[in-house]
Scaffold this motif. Structure first.
Motif, PDB file in Angstrom:
ATOM      1  N   SER A  81       0.872  -1.057  -0.124  1.00 59.49           N
ATOM      2  CA  SER A  81       0.004   0.115   0.056  1.00 59.49           C
ATOM      3  C   SER A  81       0.862   1.468  -0.101  1.00 59.49           C
ATOM      4  N   CYS A  82       1.802   1.197   1.156  1.00 58.11           N
ATOM      5  CA  CYS A  82       2.696   2.529   0.873  1.00 58.11           C
ATOM      6  C   CYS A  82       3.486   2.633  -0.524  1.00 58.11           C
ATOM      7  N   TYR A  84       2.771   1.752  -3.280  1.00 57.95           N
ATOM      8  CA  TYR A  84       1.357   2.069  -4.384  1.00 57.95           C
ATOM      9  C   TYR A  84       1.333   3.596  -4.253  1.00 57.95           C
ATOM     10  N   ASN A  85       1.028   4.000  -2.982  1.00 55.78           N
ATOM     11  CA  ASN A  85       0.796   5.379  -2.603  1.00 55.78           C
ATOM     12  C   ASN A  85       1.964   6.304  -3.245  1.00 55.78           C
ATOM     13  N   GLN A  89       1.880   9.123  -6.030  1.00 51.94           N
ATOM     14  CA  GLN A  89       2.052  10.620  -5.836  1.00 51.94           C
ATOM     15  C   GLN A  89       3.187  10.969  -6.893  1.00 51.94           C
TER      16      GLN A  89
END
Length: 91
Positions: A81-82, A84-85, A89
């Protein structure tokens, strides 16, 4: 309003739905569905790995196995998740 449009349902209520709001609500619903699916898959895999078949109670070793397996799954989920985020960005 640039990039969005309203849906007018007419009548005396004057209800207008902004497509941006609708899209955000759809995204939230998709995220919830994905999280529920992930949780169900984790529970299924955890059951297969740690328990195998239905039992009347869980002994200490099975409880530890479940806790460790769920921790590993959540750590993996957080890492993905991190990453991907960060990628979103960057783009």
């Amino acid at each position: 309003m640039e990039g969005s449009f309203g849906l007018d349902f007419g009548g005396s209520s004057g209800v207008r739905l902004d497509s941006g709001i609708i899209m955000e609500q759809v995204k939230v619903q998709i995220a919830i569905a994905n999280a529920l699916e992930l949780l169900q898959r984790m529970m299924d895999k955890c059951f297969q790995k740690c328990i195998g078949k239905p039992v009347g109670s869980l002994d200490n070793s099975k409880q530890k196995c479940i806790a460790m397996y769920m921790d590993q799954c959540m750590d993996a989920w957080n890492t993905v998740s991190c990453t991907y985020n960060s990628w979103l960005q960057w783009e």
